[in-house]
Design a protein around this motif. Sequence first.
Motif, PDB file in Angstrom:
ATOM      1  N   VAL A   2       0.840  -1.190   0.000  1.00 41.59           N
ATOM      2  CA  VAL A   2       0.000   0.000   0.000  1.00 41.59           C
ATOM      3  C   VAL A   2       0.876   1.242   0.000  1.00 41.59           C
ATOM      4  N   GLN A   3       0.552   2.156  -0.891  1.00 43.79           N
ATOM      5  CA  GLN A   3       1.273   3.432  -0.938  1.00 43.79           C
ATOM      6  C   GLN A   3       0.278   4.575  -0.983  1.00 43.79           C
ATOM      7  N   LEU A   4       0.523   5.574  -0.169  1.00 43.73           N
ATOM      8  CA  LEU A   4      -0.269   6.792  -0.170  1.00 43.73           C
ATOM      9  C   LEU A   4       0.687   7.943  -0.432  1.00 43.73           C
ATOM     10  N   VAL A   5       0.443   8.698  -1.494  1.00 39.06           N
ATOM     11  CA  VAL A   5       1.340   9.780  -1.871  1.00 39.06           C
ATOM     12  C   VAL A   5       0.585  11.095  -1.814  1.00 39.06           C
ATOM     13  N   GLU A   6       1.036  11.957  -0.905  1.00 37.40           N
ATOM     14  CA  GLU A   6       0.382  13.242  -0.695  1.00 37.40           C
ATOM     15  C   GLU A   6       1.071  14.337  -1.493  1.00 37.40           C
ATOM     16  N   SER A   7       0.318  15.387  -1.772  1.00 33.40           N
ATOM     17  CA  SER A   7       0.876  16.574  -2.400  1.00 33.40           C
ATOM     18  C   SER A   7      -0.011  17.773  -2.066  1.00 33.40           C
ATOM     19  N   GLY A   8       0.545  18.983  -2.256  1.00 33.46           N
ATOM     20  CA  GLY A   8      -0.265  20.180  -2.110  1.00 33.46           C
ATOM     21  C   GLY A   8       0.020  21.046  -0.909  1.00 33.46           C
ATOM     22  N   GLY A 101     -12.988  -0.250   7.478  1.00 33.66           N
ATOM     23  CA  GLY A 101     -13.803  -0.234   8.694  1.00 33.66           C
ATOM     24  C   GLY A 101     -14.690   0.995   8.719  1.00 33.66           C
ATOM     25  N   LEU A 102     -15.118   1.346   9.899  1.00 32.58           N
ATOM     26  CA  LEU A 102     -15.988   2.507  10.055  1.00 32.58           C
ATOM     27  C   LEU A 102     -15.218   3.770   9.692  1.00 32.58           C
ATOM     28  N   TRP A 103     -15.742   4.556   8.785  1.00 36.82           N
ATOM     29  CA  TRP A 103     -14.992   5.699   8.241  1.00 36.82           C
ATOM     30  C   TRP A 103     -14.735   6.782   9.300  1.00 36.82           C
ATOM     31  N   TYR A 104     -15.569   6.828  10.338  1.00 39.56           N
ATOM     32  CA  TYR A 104     -15.430   7.882  11.344  1.00 39.56           C
ATOM     33  C   TYR A 104     -14.595   7.438  12.547  1.00 39.56           C
ATOM     34  N   ALA A 105     -14.113   6.205  12.509  1.00 34.22           N
ATOM     35  CA  ALA A 105     -13.348   5.671  13.642  1.00 34.22           C
ATOM     36  C   ALA A 105     -11.853   5.776  13.393  1.00 34.22           C
ATOM     37  N   ARG A 106     -11.152   6.377  14.327  1.00 34.06           N
ATOM     38  CA  ARG A 106      -9.716   6.547  14.208  1.00 34.06           C
ATOM     39  C   ARG A 106      -8.998   5.220  14.001  1.00 34.06           C
ATOM     40  N   ALA A 107      -9.467   4.183  14.664  1.00 31.01           N
ATOM     41  CA  ALA A 107      -8.807   2.873  14.613  1.00 31.01           C
ATOM     42  C   ALA A 107      -8.858   2.230  13.231  1.00 31.01           C
ATOM     43  N   THR A 108      -9.727   2.723  12.366  1.00 32.03           N
ATOM     44  CA  THR A 108      -9.831   2.168  11.014  1.00 32.03           C
ATOM     45  C   THR A 108      -8.564   2.389  10.204  1.00 32.03           C
ATOM     46  N   TYR A 109      -7.861   3.464  10.492  1.00 30.97           N
ATOM     47  CA  TYR A 109      -6.782   3.933   9.607  1.00 30.97           C
ATOM     48  C   TYR A 109      -5.461   3.282   9.960  1.00 30.97           C
ATOM     49  N   GLU A 110      -5.002   2.411   9.058  1.00 31.35           N
ATOM     50  CA  GLU A 110      -3.778   1.651   9.287  1.00 31.35           C
ATOM     51  C   GLU A 110      -2.689   1.947   8.271  1.00 31.35           C
ATOM     52  N   TYR A 111      -3.009   2.603   7.194  1.00 32.01           N
ATOM     53  CA  TYR A 111      -2.020   2.942   6.172  1.00 32.01           C
ATOM     54  C   TYR A 111      -1.862   4.465   6.148  1.00 32.01           C
ATOM     55  N   TRP A 112      -0.606   4.901   6.033  1.00 26.89           N
ATOM     56  CA  TRP A 112      -0.314   6.337   6.174  1.00 26.89           C
ATOM     57  C   TRP A 112       0.577   6.842   5.067  1.00 26.89           C
ATOM     58  N   GLY A 113       0.332   8.098   4.689  1.00 30.02           N
ATOM     59  CA  GLY A 113       1.229   8.779   3.783  1.00 30.02           C
ATOM     60  C   GLY A 113       2.421   9.330   4.541  1.00 30.02           C
ATOM     61  N   GLN A 114       3.323   9.970   3.806  1.00 31.77           N
ATOM     62  CA  GLN A 114       4.560  10.465   4.405  1.00 31.77           C
ATOM     63  C   GLN A 114       4.373  11.807   5.097  1.00 31.77           C
ATOM     64  N   GLY A 115       3.261  12.464   4.829  1.00 29.79           N
ATOM     65  CA  GLY A 115       2.984  13.764   5.439  1.00 29.79           C
ATOM     66  C   GLY A 115       3.415  14.911   4.556  1.00 29.79           C
ATOM     67  N   THR A 116       2.692  16.002   4.635  1.00 25.06           N
ATOM     68  CA  THR A 116       3.029  17.205   3.889  1.00 25.06           C
ATOM     69  C   THR A 116       2.839  18.408   4.814  1.00 25.06           C
ATOM     70  N   GLN A 117       3.812  19.305   4.795  1.00 19.57           N
ATOM     71  CA  GLN A 117       3.804  20.437   5.716  1.00 19.57           C
ATOM     72  C   GLN A 117       2.884  21.536   5.204  1.00 19.57           C
ATOM     73  N   VAL A 118       2.040  22.034   6.087  1.00 19.09           N
ATOM     74  CA  VAL A 118       1.222  23.208   5.813  1.00 19.09           C
ATOM     75  C   VAL A 118       1.577  24.253   6.860  1.00 19.09           C
ATOM     76  N   THR A 119       1.996  25.415   6.392  1.00 22.92           N
ATOM     77  CA  THR A 119       2.348  26.501   7.293  1.00 22.92           C
ATOM     78  C   THR A 119       1.506  27.715   6.950  1.00 22.92           C
ATOM     79  N   VAL A 120       0.825  28.258   7.947  1.00 25.78           N
ATOM     80  CA  VAL A 120      -0.046  29.411   7.750  1.00 25.78           C
ATOM     81  C   VAL A 120       0.534  30.569   8.540  1.00 25.78           C
ATOM     82  N   SER A 121       0.923  31.605   7.838  1.00 22.59           N
ATOM     83  CA  SER A 121       1.504  32.769   8.508  1.00 22.59           C
ATOM     84  C   SER A 121       0.423  33.804   8.814  1.00 22.59           C
ATOM     85  N   SER A 122       0.647  34.560   9.868  1.00 16.07           N
ATOM     86  CA  SER A 122      -0.362  35.549  10.286  1.00 16.07           C
ATOM     87  C   SER A 122      -0.131  36.894   9.625  1.00 16.07           C
TER      88      SER A 122
END
Length: 122
Positions: A2-8, A101-122
Amino acid sequence: QVQLVESGGGLVQAGDSLRLSCAASVRTNSNYAMGWFRQAPGKGRELLATIRWSGGNTYYASAVKGRFTISRDNAKNTVYLQMNSLKPEDTAVYYCAAGYGLWYARATYEYWGQGTQVTVSS
């Protein structure tokens, strides 16, 4: 495998919008779901929004309800997170996740992407 590739992700100003994408190489079925989480420095991983692949049912955390929208493209096996009216407190690493599994349950999620940084400046 399983591969999850994030962008944006990226750097934006408060009030701006940003759209994250996550392409998954995974076999879907009626129990398949995808979601978005985030983790800010020094904090735990927070569930933001989830979607049931079959039927499109969604769940949103109160912190983002009304500002963020999760959607999917079944043909591309891709999930999106449209983020509007971004605030500095939205700054975090955003993770795509998938599972069965149940889409609203945290425990359902077993596969993860690498993460993408979002920074919001004030």
